[in-house]
Scaffold this active site. Structure first.
Site, PDB file in Angstrom:
ATOM      1  N   LYS A 117       0.841  -1.206   0.000  1.00 28.48           N
ATOM      2  CA  LYS A 117       0.000   0.000   0.000  1.00 28.48           C
ATOM      3  C   LYS A 117       0.872   1.250   0.000  1.00 28.48           C
ATOM      4  O   LYS A 117       0.551   2.235  -0.651  1.00 28.48           O
ATOM      5  CB  LYS A 117      -0.933   0.012   1.214  1.00 28.48           C
ATOM      6  CG  LYS A 117      -1.873  -1.186   1.292  1.00 28.48           C
ATOM      7  CD  LYS A 117      -3.183  -0.937   0.599  1.00 28.48           C
ATOM      8  CE  LYS A 117      -4.044  -2.179   0.411  1.00 28.48           C
ATOM      9  NZ  LYS A 117      -4.389  -2.894   1.617  1.00 28.48           N
ATOM     10  N   LYS A 200      -2.334 -11.434  -9.265  1.00 30.84           N
ATOM     11  CA  LYS A 200      -3.616 -12.082  -8.978  1.00 30.84           C
ATOM     12  C   LYS A 200      -4.770 -11.200  -9.438  1.00 30.84           C
ATOM     13  O   LYS A 200      -4.597  -9.988  -9.609  1.00 30.84           O
ATOM     14  CB  LYS A 200      -3.730 -12.360  -7.491  1.00 30.84           C
ATOM     15  CG  LYS A 200      -3.753 -11.096  -6.644  1.00 30.84           C
ATOM     16  CD  LYS A 200      -3.935 -11.392  -5.167  1.00 30.84           C
ATOM     17  CE  LYS A 200      -4.116 -10.123  -4.362  1.00 30.84           C
ATOM     18  NZ  LYS A 200      -5.466  -9.776  -3.973  1.00 30.84           N
ATOM     19  N   LYS A 203      -9.812  -6.406  -7.158  1.00 27.98           N
ATOM     20  CA  LYS A 203     -10.953  -5.535  -7.439  1.00 27.98           C
ATOM     21  C   LYS A 203     -10.564  -4.287  -8.205  1.00 27.98           C
ATOM     22  O   LYS A 203     -11.262  -3.865  -9.094  1.00 27.98           O
ATOM     23  CB  LYS A 203     -11.645  -5.134  -6.139  1.00 27.98           C
ATOM     24  CG  LYS A 203     -12.467  -6.251  -5.582  1.00 27.98           C
ATOM     25  CD  LYS A 203     -13.586  -5.710  -4.719  1.00 27.98           C
ATOM     26  CE  LYS A 203     -13.761  -6.574  -3.494  1.00 27.98           C
ATOM     27  NZ  LYS A 203     -12.857  -6.192  -2.397  1.00 27.98           N
TER      28      LYS A 203
HETATM   29  P1  ADP Z   1      -9.473  -7.475  -3.387  1.00 27.67           P
HETATM   30  O1  ADP Z   1      -8.068  -7.884  -3.007  1.00 27.67           O
HETATM   31  O2  ADP Z   1      -9.857  -7.948  -4.712  1.00 27.67           O
HETATM   32  O3  ADP Z   1      -9.791  -6.039  -3.153  1.00 27.67           O
HETATM   33  P2  ADP Z   1     -10.488  -8.224  -0.794  1.00 27.67           P
HETATM   34  O4  ADP Z   1      -9.187  -7.671  -0.311  1.00 27.67           O
HETATM   35  O5  ADP Z   1     -11.690  -7.560  -0.270  1.00 27.67           O
HETATM   36  O6  ADP Z   1     -10.443  -8.242  -2.384  1.00 27.67           O
HETATM   37  O7  ADP Z   1     -10.541  -9.786  -0.506  1.00 27.67           O
HETATM   38  C1  ADP Z   1     -11.661 -10.498  -0.042  1.00 27.67           C
HETATM   39  C2  ADP Z   1     -11.343 -11.973  -0.001  1.00 27.67           C
HETATM   40  O8  ADP Z   1     -11.048 -12.462  -1.325  1.00 27.67           O
HETATM   41  C3  ADP Z   1     -10.125 -12.335   0.846  1.00 27.67           C
HETATM   42  O9  ADP Z   1     -10.392 -13.558   1.516  1.00 27.67           O
HETATM   43  C4  ADP Z   1      -9.021 -12.521  -0.155  1.00 27.67           C
HETATM   44  O10 ADP Z   1      -8.016 -13.411   0.287  1.00 27.67           O
HETATM   45  C5  ADP Z   1      -9.789 -13.117  -1.322  1.00 27.67           C
HETATM   46  N1  ADP Z   1      -9.116 -12.845  -2.588  1.00 27.67           N
HETATM   47  C6  ADP Z   1      -8.952 -11.640  -3.197  1.00 27.67           C
HETATM   48  N2  ADP Z   1      -8.317 -11.786  -4.376  1.00 27.67           N
HETATM   49  C7  ADP Z   1      -8.044 -13.118  -4.507  1.00 27.67           C
HETATM   50  C8  ADP Z   1      -7.420 -13.912  -5.516  1.00 27.67           C
HETATM   51  N3  ADP Z   1      -6.963 -13.382  -6.651  1.00 27.67           N
HETATM   52  N4  ADP Z   1      -7.321 -15.255  -5.316  1.00 27.67           N
HETATM   53  C9  ADP Z   1      -7.819 -15.832  -4.186  1.00 27.67           C
HETATM   54  N5  ADP Z   1      -8.433 -15.141  -3.210  1.00 27.67           N
HETATM   55  C10 ADP Z   1      -8.545 -13.803  -3.359  1.00 27.67           C
END
Ligand code: ADP
Ligand code: TRP
Length: 340
Positions: A117, A200, A203
């Site tokens: 971050k 990966k 969002k």
């Molecule tokens: P993002 O990283 O997309 O903003 P969040 O941080 O809100 O999403 O993550 C919510 C959940 O989704 C967490 O349990 C996180 O580990 C899982 N998650 C997010 N991206 C991935 C991914 N590419 N593969 C597996 N799990 C993921």
């Protein structure tokens, strides 16, 4: 597992920072849905966590409703699980304050997510970013959860949460908190790769390489067809490059065994045509995503129902959270006006 009050407690949350994607589904949500019958589940929308990176609260409110609609569209049943918004539970903030006194600046600065971050938003390194894992530990410990279904990227945060649980118990001499663990059904924690072979799905980053649960059919086709490939192996049983392995991983998530076997064989005997593989993958993705997308769109319009789910969820979550805070205050001997 037996039903009733002895069921193991499960907590997990997703930040309200945009439309959910396949990584959220397979890393987190799929486990939520599978756990709802056998565990005492608390699933929430982490809107306070979103503020560390997304300060616009009007967008945030839309996103909160959207994530709730997606929770429901993916199959979570509010009669079986407690669904709520983090900011509706002030007890989480109280625990966060107390755990902050047990959290060291050095250990927080070392977490990978903080370093990321700082790299991504050097002009807004706020204290909330640094203490992000403390808030996450509070989300989990406030219900005294033991299992936390999350993707691979959250493993380090769970380690931090365990440290805080242990530290609190040790400092105040009572086993108030169990130590929570990252959980994925029957296997390692999952990381759903992005379509461009780099990193990966997420969002807000690399949106063309991420498949969202809200994507229309032609957007899904376009994204999958653009996924990185090459001319294919020229000899049988060539090791797979990462980006091809990623395509197979995605296929394993949404396609049937026969399709997977067909393309695995084609790869192994060096006759694979990636165009055909991507077409098949795109259609299977559409079959998977379209019903969730349509259902979430309908649910999102029904604000009255969403509000009712949030309200009932908040009431149940607050009951659980305030019972924990009472134990916390007792352990710390900070009960002043509570005592006769
Ligand atoms: P993002 O990283 O997309 O903003 P969040 O941080 O809100 O999403 O993550 C919510 C959940 O989704 C967490 O349990 C996180 O580990 C899982 N998650 C997010 N991206 C991935 C991914 N590419 N593969 C597996 N799990 C993921
Ligand atoms: N930090 C998690 C993420 O970015 C979201 C989250 C916040 C969470 N609080 C939590 C996940 C508690 C599990 C349990 O993905």
């Amino acid at each position: 597992m037996s039903k009733g009050s002895t069921r193991e407690i499960v907590v997990s949350g997703i930040r309200s920072t945009g439309i959910l994607h396949l990584g959220n589904y397979f890393g987190a949500m799929r486990n939520y849905v599978r756990m709802q019958d056998d565990y005492n589940c608390f699933f929430f929308i982490a809107d306070w966590h979103s503020l560390t990176t997304h300060p616009d609260t009007r967008e945030l409110s839309e996103s909160v409703h959207r994530v709730l609609a997606e929770y429901l569209a993916c199959g979570l049943d509010p009669k079986k699980v407690t669904l709520y918004v983090q900011s509706d539970i002030p007890e989480i903030a109280e625990l966060y304050l107390l755990l902050n006194m047990l959290a060291y600046k050095g250990e927080l600065e070392k977490t990978a997510s903080f370093k990321d971050k700082v790299r991504n938003q050097p002009d807004n390194v706020n204290a909330g970013l640094l203490t992000y894992p403390v808030l996450m530990a509070s989300d989990i410990l406030v219900h005294r959860a033991v299992k936390v279904p999350v993707g691979k990227d959250q493993e380090q945060h769970l380690e931090v949460a365990r440290n805080f649980a242990h530290r609190f118990n040790h400092r105040y001499g009572l086993e108030v908190f169990p130590e929570p663990y990252a959980f994925n059904f029957g296997q390692d924690l999952l990381k759903v790769p992005s379509l461009d072979g780099a990193g990966k799905m997420s969002k807000s980053e690399n949106q063309m390489a991420t498949l969202y649960l809200g994507d229309d059919d032609d957007v899904i086709r376009k994204k999958v067809m653009k996924a990185k490939t090459d001319n294919g192996p020229t000899e049988p049983n060539t090791p797979m490059p990462d980006y091809i392995e990623n395509l197979f991983l995605l296929m394993r998530l949404v396609s049937d065994n026969a399709t997977l076997l067909h393309f695995t064989d084609a790869y192994n005997n060096a006759s694979i045509r990636y165009g055909d593989m991507k077409k098949a993958l795109a259609e299977d993705m559409i079959r998977f995503i379209a019903p969730i997308r349509e259902s979430a769109r309908e649910l999102e319009k029904n604000k009255g129902y969403l509000h009712q789910v949030m309200k009932e969820g908040a009431d149940k979550a607050r009951a659980s959270a305030s019972a924990t805070l009472l134990e916390v205050r007792k352990a710390m001997g900070m009960m002043y006006s509570f005592l006769p």
